[in-house]
Motif scaffolding. Structure first.
Motif, mmCIF file in Angstrom:
data_model
loop_
_atom_site.group_PDB
_atom_site.id
_atom_site.type_symbol
_atom_site.label_atom_id
_atom_site.label_comp_id
_atom_site.label_asym_id
_atom_site.label_seq_id
_atom_site.Cartn_x
_atom_site.Cartn_y
_atom_site.Cartn_z
ATOM 1 N N LEU A 198 -38.098 19.625 -98.901
ATOM 2 C CA LEU A 198 -37.932 19.065 -97.560
ATOM 3 C C LEU A 198 -37.522 17.605 -97.620
ATOM 4 O O LEU A 198 -36.596 17.169 -96.926
ATOM 5 N N VAL A 199 -38.230 16.839 -98.467
ATOM 6 C CA VAL A 199 -37.948 15.408 -98.564
ATOM 7 C C VAL A 199 -36.528 15.183 -99.068
ATOM 8 O O VAL A 199 -35.781 14.362 -98.530
ATOM 9 N N TRP A 200 -36.156 15.954 -100.100
ATOM 10 C CA TRP A 200 -34.791 15.819 -100.618
ATOM 11 C C TRP A 200 -33.764 16.131 -99.532
ATOM 12 O O TRP A 200 -32.764 15.433 -99.386
ATOM 13 N N GLY A 201 -34.019 17.196 -98.791
ATOM 14 C CA GLY A 201 -33.098 17.557 -97.723
ATOM 15 C C GLY A 201 -32.955 16.413 -96.730
ATOM 16 O O GLY A 201 -31.850 16.036 -96.335
ATOM 17 N N LEU A 202 -34.101 15.827 -96.390
ATOM 18 C CA LEU A 202 -34.108 14.730 -95.430
ATOM 19 C C LEU A 202 -33.357 13.516 -95.976
ATOM 20 O O LEU A 202 -32.546 12.900 -95.268
ATOM 21 N N VAL A 203 -33.615 13.190 -97.237
ATOM 22 C CA VAL A 203 -32.956 12.041 -97.863
ATOM 23 C C VAL A 203 -31.438 12.251 -97.868
ATOM 24 O O VAL A 203 -30.668 11.349 -97.510
ATOM 25 N N PHE A 240 -29.667 14.169 -95.942
ATOM 26 C CA PHE A 240 -29.165 14.084 -94.574
ATOM 27 C C PHE A 240 -29.002 12.621 -94.161
ATOM 28 O O PHE A 240 -27.955 12.215 -93.654
ATOM 29 N N LEU A 241 -30.054 11.823 -94.387
ATOM 30 C CA LEU A 241 -30.021 10.421 -93.960
ATOM 31 C C LEU A 241 -28.934 9.640 -94.689
ATOM 32 O O LEU A 241 -28.221 8.831 -94.095
ATOM 33 N N MET A 242 -28.822 9.874 -96.016
ATOM 34 C CA MET A 242 -27.792 9.212 -96.811
ATOM 35 C C MET A 242 -26.411 9.483 -96.201
ATOM 36 O O MET A 242 -25.629 8.575 -95.934
ATOM 37 N N THR A 243 -26.132 10.774 -95.999
ATOM 38 C CA THR A 243 -24.830 11.180 -95.487
ATOM 39 C C THR A 243 -24.605 10.600 -94.094
ATOM 40 O O THR A 243 -23.548 10.051 -93.788
ATOM 41 N N TYR A 244 -25.662 10.717 -93.287
ATOM 42 C CA TYR A 244 -25.549 10.238 -91.913
ATOM 43 C C TYR A 244 -25.251 8.738 -91.893
ATOM 44 O O TYR A 244 -24.408 8.271 -91.122
ATOM 45 N N THR A 245 -25.935 7.966 -92.769
ATOM 46 C CA THR A 245 -25.756 6.511 -92.792
ATOM 47 C C THR A 245 -24.338 6.134 -93.199
ATOM 48 O O THR A 245 -23.716 5.267 -92.581
ATOM 49 N N VAL A 246 -23.830 6.799 -94.239
ATOM 50 C CA VAL A 246 -22.460 6.494 -94.660
ATOM 51 C C VAL A 246 -21.485 6.829 -93.519
ATOM 52 O O VAL A 246 -20.593 6.035 -93.195
ATOM 53 N N ILE A 250 -26.388 17.914 -96.020
ATOM 54 C CA ILE A 250 -25.235 17.015 -96.080
ATOM 55 C C ILE A 250 -24.236 17.362 -94.967
ATOM 56 O O ILE A 250 -23.685 16.477 -94.300
ATOM 57 N N THR A 251 -24.028 18.657 -94.770
ATOM 58 C CA THR A 251 -23.114 19.080 -93.699
ATOM 59 C C THR A 251 -23.593 18.566 -92.340
ATOM 60 O O THR A 251 -22.812 18.030 -91.545
ATOM 61 N N LEU A 252 -24.911 18.705 -92.101
ATOM 62 C CA LEU A 252 -25.465 18.216 -90.829
ATOM 63 C C LEU A 252 -25.278 16.713 -90.695
ATOM 64 O O LEU A 252 -24.996 16.202 -89.608
ATOM 65 N N GLY A 253 -25.438 15.997 -91.828
ATOM 66 C CA GLY A 253 -25.246 14.551 -91.822
ATOM 67 C C GLY A 253 -23.842 14.184 -91.365
ATOM 68 O O GLY A 253 -23.634 13.195 -90.659
ATOM 69 N N CYS A 254 -22.850 14.980 -91.779
ATOM 70 C CA CYS A 254 -21.457 14.737 -91.362
ATOM 71 C C CYS A 254 -21.267 15.101 -89.885
ATOM 72 O O CYS A 254 -20.690 14.341 -89.101
ATOM 73 N N LEU A 255 -21.795 16.278 -89.532
ATOM 74 C CA LEU A 255 -21.619 16.754 -88.157
ATOM 75 C C LEU A 255 -22.252 15.796 -87.156
ATOM 76 O O LEU A 255 -21.728 15.578 -86.065
ATOM 77 N N ALA A 256 -23.380 15.203 -87.563
ATOM 78 C CA ALA A 256 -24.088 14.287 -86.666
ATOM 79 C C ALA A 256 -23.227 13.068 -86.341
ATOM 80 O O ALA A 256 -23.480 12.366 -85.373
ATOM 81 N N ASN A 257 -22.227 12.805 -87.172
ATOM 82 C CA ASN A 257 -21.322 11.707 -86.884
ATOM 83 C C ASN A 257 -20.054 12.181 -86.192
ATOM 84 O O ASN A 257 -19.076 11.439 -86.101
ATOM 85 N N GLY A 258 -20.049 13.446 -85.778
ATOM 86 C CA GLY A 258 -18.917 13.969 -85.038
ATOM 87 C C GLY A 258 -17.690 14.260 -85.886
ATOM 88 O O GLY A 258 -16.580 14.330 -85.370
#
Lengths: 535, 309
Positions: free
Chosen positions: A18-23, A25-31, A139-147
């Motif tokens: 879970l933590v890895w998934g979250l990390v 996601f956040l990494m991808t989302y931040t970039v 990671i995919t969600l991290g990208c999608l969250a940025n549209g």
């Protein structure tokens, strides 16, 4: 039985997964957010990519220029290191469930039940697949969250996740070869870092197509799983077939590993254990000798890494300056992000020095964490039951780490200095800029040592967190658009920036003083508590 | 002269758990002192305090008259130890580990006395010093600790279950070594739950339970606290005759044999009455350590503190 083993492992790892998934996601989302907000227009992105195409040193750490859309920039900035993170995750996951368990005898316990010989391995491989899918989704969600467009996002996630999957296979194979889990982790992590730099060399030397700001990397990139991830070119070409390469590597390694495992004894490795010396050499006698012996392998690896980084930075400086000069336009903005003002080449020297310092600080973090590892494994008790005092034991390990990091920076400074020309900074600037990282590096030793003395169980967690945040804030903070005060928290912002105008030496000396005080305090505090063997 | 180890009212709390709860222990110079107790009684905790690895919560403790916490490293020059759970550095060979530990205890690894003793012990324990520690079995790891402790002389030996993992042949080698130490006037604190080992080796014994020493003395002294068992053939003796034996407890009739127990200090008193009955096939057995032990642990209660290891 397979199902039960898998459920058992999932249960054991559920928090970590879970933590890895979250990390991730956040990494991808931040970039992604940084790409969206800092380079919002096509023109800004074009100038950014243009600067990078002429700066091999940046491409080395980033990726392959593939165009100027938001997605293209995302792939250029994020893919390589996110893929590396996933690789690390799967390396540790596979080792933890294979060779590490075999070493502690858990495998033997399971092997003596009705479970088939290979059932535990099938469970681990399934777990690795599950972790891969989690990484992919996060990671995919991290990208999608940025549209970002969905197809490219899914491919970006798949690229990074499959690079990790391929290394799950590599690690599983290594676990069959070496009888010690530490050796397995060491080899796998080294190979992961090598594959990062192999693709880096391919990108740094790529052929740039200036008309559409894309690049064709050198053939060498194709030797790296991260290179395959980049080759999918998400959002641009959207190629799916490079994913097959990662899958293939995973499959081949797995098949070979299972064949080996089916033939070998539990606990044995293909590489036999080498014989040791019948008696101790003089160099081993004493606590410093012990610390040096235990740290030797990782110390050499880190020192080489620091020297290699310094070498690269020093030798690239010249070409960077030339190319930046001809790039015009966006260069000024770039330097603002990466270097902190001043002439371009000096800003580059500053980046190179700080980067070397960050790597060297890992030596100190790891050296201080070793104290806790020794305590857990009861090596500490063995030594402290002899005439060696607590202070002596502790200071020996800290000394080895401190000297190791200092040696790495001095050698790194020498190499960078020798390789640079007067136009690219010169010996004096490079050498002192890198050597003055020492105070910042020693701060890590002091901080982690105090954590060890006061909160032993938190040593590794806090240690690597401090290290990671310092890098995040120091190196990527400005790039990721974090507030200015965050970068003040990292010691690297307080060393005298020799390459920049008006270096402030006070900060350096103050940090040396603080480090000494912290180490002294940690020794005193450690003398107040019981040793706590066992995790 | 003060005792080698002296502890009075020693307590050690781990949060709510009272691992030691007012422990008294005295080990005199030259003793081989058996330290007995079931798992979790506090044996290892006591040893960790004696070695300065853990600090007592309360009470007084001294080793050679010094504070084991404050003067740890000075004391350790005079002490050899074997930890309950021998952990070694995986990438050091057995031989390297032995030399390192002896050197850290203040021994000179180049001295002939040491190299001779080391070679003799390696021979006696049939030990291969060239293997990396991670490839040793449990018994071989134990041998590393044993050789490191025995190859360089000490005044006090603190052994926490030293023979665990050793085969019977190696156990007897260890027994011989303890004999040598005792002859040379060394003091030994031997924590164990192998009763035959303790019975064979130890001159004094302390029995630990729930963080307290519940019994301490020589084996003979402790035997006085229990009953000696008698048995003989019934041979037509009537119930009334048997009931007339003074001081007999737990009378049992089984397959023609009568057996009962007598308080150990009453043994002489009943012999005349047995003579008067003209009993045949008389067997008298002093209490074994096992009986002593079971007397104290036969009803081990829940809530015994978990041993901190």
């Amino acid at each position: 039985m397979y199902g039960r083993l898998l459920r058992f492992r999932l249960r054991r790892d559920r928090v970590q997964l879970l933590v890895w998934g979250l990390v991730l996601f956040l990494m991808t989302y931040t970039v992604g957010t940084e790409v969206r907000t800092s380079w919002g227009t096509a023109a800004e992105r074009a100038s950014m990519v243009k600067v990078m195409t002429v700066t091999p040193a940046i491409l080395l750490f980033r990726g392959t220029p593939q165009g100027t859309s938001e997605g293209d920039l995302m792939a250029l900035l994020g893919m390589s290191f996110i893929a590396l993170l996933v690789m690390f995750q799967l390396v540790f996951l596979v080792t933890r469930h294979t060779r590490a368990e075999e070493q502690t005898g858990q495998t033997e316990t399971i092997a003596s039940t009705v479970a088939g010989r290979l059932a535990p391995s099938y469970a681990v491989l399934t777990l690795a697949l599950i972790a891969t899918v989690i990484a992919w989704v996060a990671i995919t969600l991290g990208c999608l969250a940025n549209g970002l467009p969905a197809g490219g996002s899914a491919l970006f996630g798949a690229g990074a996740a499959f690079a990790g999957l391929s290394f799950a296979g590599v690690t599983f194979l290594l676990a069959q070869l070496f009888p010690a889990s530490r050796t397995v982790n060491g080899w796998a992590v080294t190979l992961a870092v090598v594959s990062y730099f192999v693709r880096g060399i391919g990108d740094a030397g790529s052929t740039i197509h200036t008309e559409n700001l894309t690049a064709t990397p050198l053939w060498i990139t194709w030797l790296s799983p991260i290179g395959w991830a980049q080759a999918t070119r998400p959002w641009a070409l959207n190629r799916v077939w490079p994913l097959a390469l990662g899958t293939l590597l995973f499959a081949v390694c797995t098949v070979v590993a299972l064949a080996i495992q089916d033939r070998r004894d539990v606990g044995a490795g293909v590489m036999a254990e080498r014989k040791g010396r019948p008696a101790a050499p003089g160099s081993l006698l004493g606590t410093v000798g012990l610390a040096l012996r235990l740290e030797r392998g990782s110390l050499i690896a880190w020192i080489i890494a620091v020297i290699a980084t310094a070498m690269l930075m020093g030798s690239l400086a010249g070409s960077v300056v030339d190319q930046l000069a001809s790039a015009g336009g966006g260069a000024a903005a770039m330097i603002e992000h990466f270097g902190g003002g001043g002439p371009i080449v000096m800003a580059f020297v500053n980046i190179g020095a700080v980067f070397s310092g960050m790597l060297a600080s890992a030596i100190c973090v790891q050296g201080a964490i070793r104290l806790r590892q020794e305590e857990i494994a009861q090596g500490a008790d063995a030594v402290l039951s002899t005439a060696a005092s607590r202070a002596k034991w502790m200071l020996s390990f800290l000394l080895v780490a401190a000297v190791g990091s200092i040696v790495s920076l001095v050698l790194g400074g020498l190499v960078a200095g020798v390789l640079s020309t007067s136009a690219s900074g010169g010996f004096h600037t490079w050498f002192w800029a890198i050597v003055w990282q020492i105070p910042a590096v020693l701060m890590f030793l002091g901080v982690v040592a105090v954590v060890f003395a006061v909160l032993p169980r938190a040593t590794a967690g806090v240690g690597w967190a401090v290290f990671g945040l310092s890098i995040l804030f120091g190196m990527f903070g400005p790039l990721l658009g974090m507030p200015a005060w965050t970068s003040k928290l990292t010691p690297f912002m307080h060393v005298p920036a020799i390459a920049l105008p008006h270096p402030q030496f006070t900060g350096g000396w103050v940090m040396v003083g603080i480090s000494v005080v912290l180490v002294a305090a940690s020794v005193l505090l450690f003398r107040l508590r019981d040793t706590k063997p066992g995790a | 002269m003060a005792a080698v180890i002296e502890a009075h009212g020693l307590t050690k709390h781990f949060g709510r758990v009272h691992a030691l709860d007012g422990l008294d222990l005295v080990v005199e110079q030259g003793e081989v002192h058996g330290y007995l107790g079931p798992n979790g009684a506090g044996k290892s905790t006591t040893i960790r305090i004696l070695l300065g690895l853990a600090r007592a919560t309360g009470g007084r403790v001294s080793v050679f008259g010094q504070d084991p916490w404050r003067d740890a490293s000075a004391l350790h020059r005079r002490i050899a130890t074997i930890p309950g759970d021998v952990a070694l550095w995986p990438n050091l060979s057995g031989g390297e580990t032995i030399d390192l530990l002896v050197h850290l205890r203040g021994g000179d690894t180049k001295a002939k006395a040491y190299t001779d003793a080391r070679a003799r012990l390696i021979e006696e324990f049939q030990f291969d010093p060239t293997k990396k520690a991670r490839s040793y079995s449990k018994g071989n790891r134990q041998k590393v600790a044993l050789i490191a402790a025995l190859a360089h002389p000490a005044e006090l030996y603190v052994f926490d279950e030293p023979t665990s993992g050793l085969d019977p042949l190696m156990e007897s080698v260890f027994t011989r070594q303890i004999g040598r130490i005792a002859e040379a006037g060394g003091t030994v604190l031997l924590s164990s739950h192998i009763l035959s080992e303790v019975e064979k080796l130890c001159t004094r014994i302390s029995i630990l339970r729930g963080g307290k020493v519940v019994e301490s003395g020589t084996l003979t002294e402790l035997r006085h606290l229990t009953r000696t068992s008698f048995s003989f053939e019934r041979d037509g003796l009537t119930d009334a005759q048997l009931a007339g034996i003074p001081g007999a407890h737990d009378l049992v009739l089984d397959e023609g044999r009568v057996s009962f127990t007598v308080d150990s200090d009453q043994v002489a008193g009943i012999l005349p009455s047995l003579g008067a009955l003209g009993v045949a096939g008389l067997q008298v057995a002093p209490p074994s350590l096992e009986e002593l032990f079971l007397r104290h642990y036969g009803d081990v209660v829940d809530g015994t503190p978990v041993e901190a290891s």
